[in-house]
Motif scaffolding. Structure first.
Motif, PDB file in Angstrom:
ATOM      1  N   LEU A  69       7.279  -3.150  14.002  1.00  0.00           N
ATOM      2  CA  LEU A  69       6.001  -2.674  14.521  1.00  0.00           C
ATOM      3  C   LEU A  69       5.000  -2.431  13.401  1.00  0.00           C
ATOM      4  CD1 LEU A  69       7.340  -0.157  17.212  1.00  0.00           C
ATOM      5  CD2 LEU A  69       6.556  -2.522  17.560  1.00  0.00           C
ATOM      6  N   LEU A  70       5.493  -2.186  12.193  1.00  0.00           N
ATOM      7  CA  LEU A  70       4.607  -1.851  11.075  1.00  0.00           C
ATOM      8  C   LEU A  70       4.453  -3.001  10.099  1.00  0.00           C
ATOM      9  CD1 LEU A  70       5.938   1.754  10.356  1.00  0.00           C
ATOM     10  CD2 LEU A  70       3.899   1.116  11.648  1.00  0.00           C
ATOM     11  N   GLY A  71       5.549  -3.572   9.697  1.00  0.00           N
ATOM     12  CA  GLY A  71       5.507  -4.623   8.700  1.00  0.00           C
ATOM     13  C   GLY A  71       5.343  -5.988   9.341  1.00  0.00           C
ATOM     14  N   LYS A  72       4.142  -6.541   9.245  1.00  0.00           N
ATOM     15  CA  LYS A  72       3.850  -7.813   9.917  1.00  0.00           C
ATOM     16  C   LYS A  72       3.685  -8.988   8.958  1.00  0.00           C
ATOM     17  CE  LYS A  72       1.578  -5.409  13.766  1.00  0.00           C
ATOM     18  NZ  LYS A  72       2.675  -5.668  14.722  1.00  0.00           N
ATOM     19  N   CYS A  73       3.955  -8.735   7.666  1.00  0.00           N
ATOM     20  CA  CYS A  73       3.863  -9.804   6.673  1.00  0.00           C
ATOM     21  C   CYS A  73       5.190  -9.919   5.928  1.00  0.00           C
ATOM     22  CB  CYS A  73       2.728  -9.536   5.694  1.00  0.00           C
ATOM     23  SG  CYS A  73       1.085  -9.684   6.447  1.00  0.00           S
ATOM     24  N   GLY A  74       5.547 -11.143   5.552  1.00  0.00           N
ATOM     25  CA  GLY A  74       6.856 -11.386   4.964  1.00  0.00           C
ATOM     26  C   GLY A  74       6.830 -11.461   3.452  1.00  0.00           C
ATOM     27  N   ALA A  75       7.869 -10.892   2.844  1.00  0.00           N
ATOM     28  CA  ALA A  75       8.038 -10.924   1.392  1.00  0.00           C
ATOM     29  C   ALA A  75       9.445 -11.421   1.083  1.00  0.00           C
ATOM     30  CB  ALA A  75       7.817  -9.544   0.789  1.00  0.00           C
ATOM     31  N   ASN A  85      10.170  -7.651   5.822  1.00  0.00           N
ATOM     32  CA  ASN A  85       8.843  -7.448   6.403  1.00  0.00           C
ATOM     33  C   ASN A  85       8.208  -6.212   5.796  1.00  0.00           C
ATOM     34  OD1 ASN A  85      10.812  -5.877   7.924  1.00  0.00           O
ATOM     35  ND2 ASN A  85       9.117  -5.326   9.277  1.00  0.00           N
ATOM     36  N   LYS A  86       6.914  -6.333   5.449  1.00  0.00           N
ATOM     37  CA  LYS A  86       6.206  -5.229   4.831  1.00  0.00           C
ATOM     38  C   LYS A  86       4.817  -5.102   5.438  1.00  0.00           C
ATOM     39  CE  LYS A  86       8.632  -5.400   0.403  1.00  0.00           C
ATOM     40  NZ  LYS A  86       9.277  -4.076   0.609  1.00  0.00           N
ATOM     41  N   VAL A  87       4.222  -3.929   5.273  1.00  0.00           N
ATOM     42  CA  VAL A  87       2.852  -3.702   5.736  1.00  0.00           C
ATOM     43  C   VAL A  87       1.931  -4.637   4.958  1.00  0.00           C
ATOM     44  CG1 VAL A  87       0.985  -2.028   5.930  1.00  0.00           C
ATOM     45  CG2 VAL A  87       3.359  -1.310   6.315  1.00  0.00           C
ATOM     46  N   CYS A  88       1.078  -5.348   5.675  1.00  0.00           N
ATOM     47  CA  CYS A  88       0.279  -6.415   5.058  1.00  0.00           C
ATOM     48  C   CYS A  88      -0.685  -5.911   3.989  1.00  0.00           C
ATOM     49  CB  CYS A  88      -0.502  -7.171   6.138  1.00  0.00           C
ATOM     50  SG  CYS A  88       0.557  -8.008   7.355  1.00  0.00           S
ATOM     51  N   SER A  89      -1.049  -4.639   4.031  1.00  0.00           N
ATOM     52  CA  SER A  89      -1.969  -4.089   3.043  1.00  0.00           C
ATOM     53  C   SER A  89      -1.264  -3.665   1.755  1.00  0.00           C
ATOM     54  CB  SER A  89      -2.715  -2.881   3.624  1.00  0.00           C
ATOM     55  OG  SER A  89      -1.801  -1.872   4.023  1.00  0.00           O
ATOM     56  N   SER A  90       0.069  -3.834   1.708  1.00  0.00           N
ATOM     57  CA  SER A  90       0.809  -3.489   0.492  1.00  0.00           C
ATOM     58  C   SER A  90       0.358  -4.376  -0.661  1.00  0.00           C
ATOM     59  CB  SER A  90       2.315  -3.669   0.727  1.00  0.00           C
ATOM     60  OG  SER A  90       2.769  -2.852   1.780  1.00  0.00           O
ATOM     61  N   ASP A  91       0.351  -3.805  -1.850  1.00  0.00           N
ATOM     62  CA  ASP A  91      -0.100  -4.510  -3.046  1.00  0.00           C
ATOM     63  C   ASP A  91       1.107  -5.152  -3.720  1.00  0.00           C
ATOM     64  OD1 ASP A  91      -1.547  -5.481  -5.099  1.00  0.00           O
ATOM     65  OD2 ASP A  91      -1.913  -3.553  -6.085  1.00  0.00           O
ATOM     66  N   LEU A  92       1.271  -6.476  -3.497  1.00  0.00           N
ATOM     67  CA  LEU A  92       2.402  -7.205  -4.065  1.00  0.00           C
ATOM     68  C   LEU A  92       1.905  -8.475  -4.752  1.00  0.00           C
ATOM     69  CD1 LEU A  92       5.079  -7.158  -1.178  1.00  0.00           C
ATOM     70  CD2 LEU A  92       5.049  -5.740  -3.234  1.00  0.00           C
ATOM     71  N   PRO A  93       2.635  -8.955  -5.758  1.00  0.00           N
ATOM     72  CA  PRO A  93       2.309 -10.278  -6.298  1.00  0.00           C
ATOM     73  C   PRO A  93       2.626 -11.336  -5.244  1.00  0.00           C
ATOM     74  CG  PRO A  93       4.369  -9.478  -7.214  1.00  0.00           C
ATOM     75  CD  PRO A  93       3.787  -8.341  -6.426  1.00  0.00           C
ATOM     76  N   TYR A  94       2.170 -12.556  -5.449  1.00  0.00           N
ATOM     77  CA  TYR A  94       2.371 -13.597  -4.454  1.00  0.00           C
ATOM     78  C   TYR A  94       2.629 -14.929  -5.148  1.00  0.00           C
ATOM     79  CZ  TYR A  94      -2.615 -14.035  -5.521  1.00  0.00           C
ATOM     80  OH  TYR A  94      -3.818 -14.144  -6.172  1.00  0.00           O
ATOM     81  N   ILE A  95       3.274 -15.831  -4.408  1.00  0.00           N
ATOM     82  CA  ILE A  95       3.619 -17.149  -4.932  1.00  0.00           C
ATOM     83  C   ILE A  95       2.815 -18.209  -4.184  1.00  0.00           C
ATOM     84  CG2 ILE A  95       5.447 -18.878  -5.123  1.00  0.00           C
ATOM     85  CD1 ILE A  95       5.832 -16.685  -7.087  1.00  0.00           C
ATOM     86  N   CYS A  96       2.043 -18.984  -4.921  1.00  0.00           N
ATOM     87  CA  CYS A  96       1.295 -20.098  -4.338  1.00  0.00           C
ATOM     88  C   CYS A  96       2.026 -21.397  -4.633  1.00  0.00           C
ATOM     89  CB  CYS A  96      -0.119 -20.160  -4.913  1.00  0.00           C
ATOM     90  SG  CYS A  96      -1.142 -18.717  -4.529  1.00  0.00           S
TER      91      CYS A  96
END
Length: 219
Positions: A69-75, A85-96
């Motif tokens: 219900l809270l974490g709608k983005c995947g890490a 799954n994490k809250v989408c506003s969390s500050d994480l690095p990302y892989i392009c």
């Protein structure tokens, strides 16, 4: 963003651990309409819904229904090499991700397509018609050629002598899945953009779109 079939996520997880990153965003998110999980590009992944989400072996053991219900983005977690799954506003690095493929929406014979790709080569990049190492690669290739103006696209598959070869000189591992005696003139290979997992063998003089691939030139 990186998805399951554009990069080896195990390799990404190892790189993250070596560089002291515990988690990184990947191209996985929960659909706001049906709450199923989707890869960021729906053409390059399969959505998961319902029990498939919580029971999938790809998810971290920390996943539970309440967290959905809270974490709608995947890490991707480096320690477990699992999705989380994490809250989408969390500050994480990302892989392009960027690949080495180039779709040409011009109609050419197989030979002309081969020559066109090779003519694109530079001092630092060598271009050729795409050579595929495994059948599993076809799903991703179909997603890359969906804008083709022909139903099938030339790749670097060619019948010479008694065997099928790739234009880069490598042999085809799936020889038994291709005709050992192809019909007259059907000596060149193509991939369909319409969902088939079989190589298409066609008359080399037919004109269709094609896909090139580049490799770095070693100095």
């Amino acid at each position: 963003m990186a998805t399951w079939n554009t990069v080896n996520l195990d390799d990404v997880a190892e790189w993250l651990e070596e560089n002291d990153y515990s988690a990184v965003w990947i191209g996985l998110h929960q659909d706001s309409q049906d709450f199923g999980w989707r890869w960021i590009n729906v053409r390059t992944g399969v959505g998961l819904t319902g029990d498939d989400v919580t029971q999938s072996e790809n998810w971290s053991n920390t996943l539970d229904v309440g967290e959905l219900l809270l974490g709608k983005c995947g890490a991707l977690l480096s320690n477990s090499k699992k999705w989380d799954n994490k809250v989408c506003s969390s500050d994480l690095p990302y892989i392009c991700f960027d690949d080495n493929l180039l779709l040409i929406t011009e109609n050419k014979t197989w030979e002309d397509a081969l020559n066109h790709c090779r003519s694109l080569s530079t001092s630092s990049l060598k271009y050729d018609l795409l050579s595929l190492s495994t059948l599993q690669s076809q799903g991703y290739i179909r997603d890359r050629i969906y804008k083709a103006t022909t139903d099938q696209v030339w790749v670097g598959l060619r019948f010479l002598g008694d065997n099928w070869f790739w234009s880069d000189g490598s042999t085809v591992s799936e020889q038994d899945m291709l005709s050992k005696c192809p019909a007259q003139w059907k000596f060149c290979g193509a991939v369909s953009k319409n969902g088939t997992d079989e190589w298409m063998t066609r008359d080399c003089s037919e004109r269709r779109n094609f896909i090139c691939a580049s490799t770095e030139v070693e100095n």
